[in-house]
Scaffold this motif. Structure first.
Motif, PDB file in Angstrom:
ATOM      1  N   PHE A   1      16.814  -2.163  -5.938  1.00  0.00           N
ATOM      2  CA  PHE A   1      16.649  -0.753  -6.298  1.00  0.00           C
ATOM      3  C   PHE A   1      15.340  -0.271  -5.707  1.00  0.00           C
ATOM      4  N   ASP A   2      15.423   0.787  -4.926  1.00  0.00           N
ATOM      5  CA  ASP A   2      14.207   1.422  -4.427  1.00  0.00           C
ATOM      6  C   ASP A   2      13.810   2.497  -5.437  1.00  0.00           C
ATOM      7  N   GLU A   3      12.811   2.157  -6.239  1.00  0.00           N
ATOM      8  CA  GLU A   3      12.374   3.047  -7.326  1.00  0.00           C
ATOM      9  C   GLU A   3      11.036   3.720  -6.998  1.00  0.00           C
ATOM     10  N   VAL A   4      10.821   3.953  -5.720  1.00  0.00           N
ATOM     11  CA  VAL A   4       9.553   4.588  -5.330  1.00  0.00           C
ATOM     12  C   VAL A   4       9.426   5.980  -5.967  1.00  0.00           C
ATOM     13  N   ILE A   5      10.540   6.673  -6.098  1.00  0.00           N
ATOM     14  CA  ILE A   5      10.520   7.987  -6.758  1.00  0.00           C
ATOM     15  C   ILE A   5      10.873   7.871  -8.240  1.00  0.00           C
ATOM     16  N   THR A   6      11.887   7.061  -8.544  1.00  0.00           N
ATOM     17  CA  THR A   6      12.395   7.036  -9.924  1.00  0.00           C
ATOM     18  C   THR A   6      11.515   6.212 -10.858  1.00  0.00           C
TER      19      THR A   6
ATOM     20  N   ASN B   1       0.802  -1.232   0.000  1.00  0.00           N
ATOM     21  CA  ASN B   1       0.000   0.000   0.000  1.00  0.00           C
ATOM     22  C   ASN B   1       0.827   1.270   0.000  1.00  0.00           C
ATOM     23  N   SER B   2       2.135   1.141  -0.005  1.00  0.00           N
ATOM     24  CA  SER B   2       2.977   2.341   0.108  1.00  0.00           C
ATOM     25  C   SER B   2       4.416   1.985  -0.220  1.00  0.00           C
ATOM     26  N   GLY B   3       5.234   3.015  -0.349  1.00  0.00           N
ATOM     27  CA  GLY B   3       6.659   2.794  -0.563  1.00  0.00           C
ATOM     28  C   GLY B   3       7.305   2.138   0.642  1.00  0.00           C
ATOM     29  N   SER B   4       6.930   2.590   1.827  1.00  0.00           N
ATOM     30  CA  SER B   4       7.528   2.004   3.043  1.00  0.00           C
ATOM     31  C   SER B   4       7.225   0.508   3.127  1.00  0.00           C
ATOM     32  N   GLU B   5       6.005   0.148   2.807  1.00  0.00           N
ATOM     33  CA  GLU B   5       5.652  -1.275   2.836  1.00  0.00           C
ATOM     34  C   GLU B   5       6.371  -2.041   1.729  1.00  0.00           C
ATOM     35  N   SER B   6       6.559  -1.407   0.589  1.00  0.00           N
ATOM     36  CA  SER B   6       7.306  -2.079  -0.479  1.00  0.00           C
ATOM     37  C   SER B   6       8.728  -2.383  -0.020  1.00  0.00           C
ATOM     38  N   VAL B   7       9.331  -1.404   0.639  1.00  0.00           N
ATOM     39  CA  VAL B   7      10.716  -1.605   1.091  1.00  0.00           C
ATOM     40  C   VAL B   7      10.789  -2.721   2.127  1.00  0.00           C
ATOM     41  N   ASP B   8       9.932  -2.674   3.133  1.00  0.00           N
ATOM     42  CA  ASP B   8      10.020  -3.720   4.156  1.00  0.00           C
ATOM     43  C   ASP B   8       9.701  -5.093   3.566  1.00  0.00           C
TER      44      ASP B   8
ATOM     45  N   ALA C   1       5.966   2.511  -5.776  1.00  0.00           N
ATOM     46  CA  ALA C   1       4.683   2.968  -5.181  1.00  0.00           C
ATOM     47  C   ALA C   1       4.290   4.228  -5.967  1.00  0.00           C
ATOM     48  N   LYS C   2       3.915   5.272  -5.255  1.00  0.00           N
ATOM     49  CA  LYS C   2       3.675   6.615  -5.819  1.00  0.00           C
ATOM     50  C   LYS C   2       3.073   6.651  -7.225  1.00  0.00           C
ATOM     51  N   GLY C   3       3.923   6.724  -8.266  1.00  0.00           N
ATOM     52  CA  GLY C   3       3.440   6.879  -9.635  1.00  0.00           C
ATOM     53  C   GLY C   3       2.643   5.690 -10.143  1.00  0.00           C
TER      54      GLY C   3
ATOM     55  N   VAL D   1      19.568   0.456  -2.516  1.00  0.00           N
ATOM     56  CA  VAL D   1      19.869   1.865  -2.815  1.00  0.00           C
ATOM     57  C   VAL D   1      18.744   2.457  -3.665  1.00  0.00           C
ATOM     58  N   GLU D   2      18.592   3.764  -3.526  1.00  0.00           N
ATOM     59  CA  GLU D   2      17.786   4.504  -4.499  1.00  0.00           C
ATOM     60  C   GLU D   2      18.737   4.798  -5.655  1.00  0.00           C
ATOM     61  N   PRO D   3      18.374   4.464  -6.881  1.00  0.00           N
ATOM     62  CA  PRO D   3      19.275   4.794  -7.992  1.00  0.00           C
ATOM     63  C   PRO D   3      19.593   6.295  -8.016  1.00  0.00           C
TER      64      PRO D   3
ATOM     65  N   GLY E   1      16.135  10.832  -3.711  1.00  0.00           N
ATOM     66  CA  GLY E   1      15.296  12.024  -3.808  1.00  0.00           C
ATOM     67  C   GLY E   1      15.197  12.781  -2.501  1.00  0.00           C
ATOM     68  N   SER E   2      14.798  12.064  -1.453  1.00  0.00           N
ATOM     69  CA  SER E   2      14.426  12.748  -0.212  1.00  0.00           C
ATOM     70  C   SER E   2      15.596  13.452   0.450  1.00  0.00           C
ATOM     71  N   ALA E   3      16.811  12.946   0.246  1.00  0.00           N
ATOM     72  CA  ALA E   3      17.972  13.594   0.861  1.00  0.00           C
ATOM     73  C   ALA E   3      18.339  14.858   0.103  1.00  0.00           C
TER      74      ALA E   3
ATOM     75  N   GLY F   1      20.332   7.749   2.381  1.00  0.00           N
ATOM     76  CA  GLY F   1      19.261   7.002   1.711  1.00  0.00           C
ATOM     77  C   GLY F   1      17.934   7.216   2.417  1.00  0.00           C
ATOM     78  N   TYR F   2      16.847   7.173   1.652  1.00  0.00           N
ATOM     79  CA  TYR F   2      15.506   7.207   2.249  1.00  0.00           C
ATOM     80  C   TYR F   2      14.715   6.022   1.713  1.00  0.00           C
ATOM     81  N   HIS F   3      14.275   5.186   2.615  1.00  0.00           N
ATOM     82  CA  HIS F   3      13.511   4.012   2.202  1.00  0.00           C
ATOM     83  C   HIS F   3      12.219   3.897   3.004  1.00  0.00           C
ATOM     84  N   GLY F   4      11.608   5.050   3.266  1.00  0.00           N
ATOM     85  CA  GLY F   4      10.371   5.043   4.015  1.00  0.00           C
ATOM     86  C   GLY F   4      10.632   4.964   5.502  1.00  0.00           C
ATOM     87  N   VAL F   5       9.553   4.726   6.245  1.00  0.00           N
ATOM     88  CA  VAL F   5       9.600   4.955   7.683  1.00  0.00           C
ATOM     89  C   VAL F   5       9.321   3.718   8.528  1.00  0.00           C
TER      90      VAL F   5
HETATM   91  C1  PLP Z   1      12.875   6.077  -2.308  1.00  0.00           C
HETATM   92  C2  PLP Z   1      11.703   6.011  -1.402  1.00  0.00           C
HETATM   93  N1  PLP Z   1      11.398   4.869  -0.786  1.00  0.00           N
HETATM   94  C3  PLP Z   1      10.342   4.753   0.025  1.00  0.00           C
HETATM   95  C4  PLP Z   1       9.524   5.824   0.253  1.00  0.00           C
HETATM   96  C5  PLP Z   1       8.367   5.690   1.188  1.00  0.00           C
HETATM   97  O1  PLP Z   1       7.174   5.756   0.520  1.00  0.00           O
HETATM   98  P1  PLP Z   1       5.804   5.997   1.340  1.00  0.00           P
HETATM   99  O2  PLP Z   1       5.869   7.403   1.852  1.00  0.00           O
HETATM  100  O3  PLP Z   1       4.751   5.763   0.299  1.00  0.00           O
HETATM  101  O4  PLP Z   1       5.757   4.989   2.422  1.00  0.00           O
HETATM  102  C6  PLP Z   1       9.788   7.042  -0.368  1.00  0.00           C
HETATM  103  C7  PLP Z   1       8.918   8.214  -0.140  1.00  0.00           C
HETATM  104  O5  PLP Z   1       9.201   9.310  -0.544  1.00  0.00           O
HETATM  105  C8  PLP Z   1      10.916   7.143  -1.206  1.00  0.00           C
HETATM  106  O6  PLP Z   1      11.235   8.295  -1.785  1.00  0.00           O
END
Ligand code: PLP
Length: 448
Positions: A260-265, A118-125, A289-291, A227-229, A232-234, A152-156
């Motif tokens: 690859f965490d492609e939540v943004i890319t 349901n989200s990027g954070s869930e995708s990462v975990d 996620a996102k897009g 890694v995020e290719p 973004g968030s940083a 790196g940012y991989h959600g929360v």
């Molecule tokens: C690379 C990356 N991974 C994970 C997330 C987390 O996504 P979400 O906020 O949908 O949980 C984000 C959110 O910006 C992100 O940029």
């Protein structure tokens, strides 16, 4: 009270803004001085006081096809009245099957299996758990260590926060997961300030840091590198040329999975469908996620290659192969939104449109380099970062002031610390890119 009267009362009455504990927000500051959006269409928001705001951040890196897309609205309405919800735990409905089939037609290489979240954070975990489970399924249960990267940012969620490398997102939460280490980040303003596109130097050497971590921990303890290719968030951190290819080689050498965490890319942000396409490097697992739904309904997806999926598909057939999933994995309404989004991306060529727009953004954003306090400008695809020197003793204040001024002047831009990040919807046109950069330029001057 009509909805619009209720909106006005929230806009006007501080007390009405108290109960919502806002995420990643300075709550007291915001609630005293709110910036409220009440409608959106195309590349514009409308504010509570009726002003048009050019969306310079695609909502939050997600509204890639622009706002108010009727096709998605209608698909969601239709789906809600036809089948509002059905479980996907030992039950099914056709939509996530259809969506997975459609998605794996456009994912890079043989990333041919989709797990929905349901989200990027869930995708990462989910991805991190799959990586550890994969090695265990193959009799290498000692491979449990996860490697992320500074900045790196991989959600929360706990996994994502642990492999994440933004200090402010970690320090409130204790020790996080054990057995996590981090690669160095790839930002080098001293050497690479104002580079257009990818920094030329240092990629292979930075990736070699993974060899050092392998030497320290031993490959037999390492499950995956995430890694995020492009981070973004940083604040838009780009990989130097050759960096991701070398990471891939080192992972291959040591049997480590590359995520690859492609939540943004993902979904066109770099001018290719995915960053893996842009860099021509295929990960074992890819998070999105996102897009995926144009940000319209929460949904994420994790893609894996056949060797990962097949490692789980062993043993007696009545056994659940992966003890993981969400009530809303493959939710019919989210899946309907995603299918409509994919139709729009395909019909309007949006997954590659960023490539044609990138030179316009590059030209415009690098025009800011001589403005006061600008210490770096970075760009790739339809993403740009403008880094400013912090006000002495007040890190982050200048970034906020610029964001605030831009909002007053009619543009929404993201700030992280003293970095302004731009990631407009992929439907933006060159004139609107020019307008966005003009507003940012004026805000930088005014806050000097
Ligand atoms: C690379 C990356 N991974 C994970 C997330 C987390 O996504 P979400 O906020 O949908 O949980 C984000 C959110 O910006 C992100 O940029």
């Amino acid at each position: 009270m009509s909805p619009s009267d209720r909106h006005q009362s929230i806009a006007q009455d501080r007390q009405q803004r108290e109960a919502f504990w806002m995420p990643f927000t300075a709550n007291r500051q915001f609630k005293d001085d709110p910036r409220l959006l009440v409608a959106a269409e195309g590349v514009h928001y409308t504010t509570a006081d009726g002003r048009q705001i050019l969306d310079g951040q695609a909502g939050l890196w997600c509204v890639n096809a622009g706002h108010g897309r009727r096709r998605i609205v209608e698909a969601v309405q239709r789906q809600l009245s036809e089948l509002d919800f059905a479980p996907t735990f030992n039950m099914g409905h056709p939509l996530p099957f259809e969506l997975a089939n459609r998605l794996v037609e456009i994912t890079p290489g043989d990333l041919n299996y989709a797990f929905f979240t349901n989200s990027g954070s869930e995708s990462v975990d989910t991805a991190l758990k799959i990586a550890i489970g994969y090695h265990r399924a193959r009799g290498e249960g000692s491979r449990q260590r996860l490697i992320g990267r500074e900045k790196g940012y991989h959600g929360v969620n706990f996994g994502g926060a642990s492999v994440g490398g933004i200090v402010g997102n970690r320090k409130q939460f204790g020790t996080l997961l054990p057995g996590v280490d981090h690669l160095p980040h790839t930002l080098n303003i001293t050497a690479n300030a104002f580079t257009r596109g990818l920094p030329a130097e240092g990629g292979a050497e930075l990736a070699e840091a993974l060899e050092r971590l392998v030497g320290l921990h031993d490959a037999s303890t390492i499950a995956a590198v995430i890694v995020e290719p492009v981070a973004g968030s940083a604040g838009v951190v780009l990989p130097p040329k050759g960096y991701l290819k070398r990471l891939r080689e080192i992972c291959d050498r040591h049997g480590i999975l590359l995520i690859f965490d492609e939540v943004i890319t993902g979904f066109g942000r770099l001018g290719t469908p995915f960053a893996a396409d842009y860099f021509d490097v295929l990960p074992d697992i890819m998070t999105t996620a996102k897009g995926l739904t144009n940000g319209n309904i929460p949904m994420g997806a994790v893609f894996v290659r056949p060797h990962i999926y097949e490692a789980f598909m062993q043993g007696p057939e009545q056994f659940i192969e992966l003890a993981h999933g969400y009530t809303y994995s493959g939710h019919p309404v989210a899946a309907a939104a995603a299918l409509a989004t994919l139709d729009i991306y395909a019909e309007e060529g949006l997954l590659t449109r960023g490539a044609a727009l990138a030179p316009h953004l590059e030209e415009a954003v690098h025009g800011l380099r001589d403005l006061p306090n600008v210490i770096d400008v970075r760009n790739i695809g339809l993403v740009a970062g403008i880094e400013l020197a912090p006000r002495p003793g007040e890190p982050g204040k200048r970034g906020f002031e610029i964001h605030r001024r831009c909002f007053e002047q009619g543009a929404l831009v993201r700030y992280t610390g003293d970095i302004i990040a731009l990631s407009p919807p992929l439907i933006i046109n060159p004139t609107q890119i020019g307008e966005l950069i003009d507003i940012v330029a004026e805000a930088i001057r005014e806050t000097a």
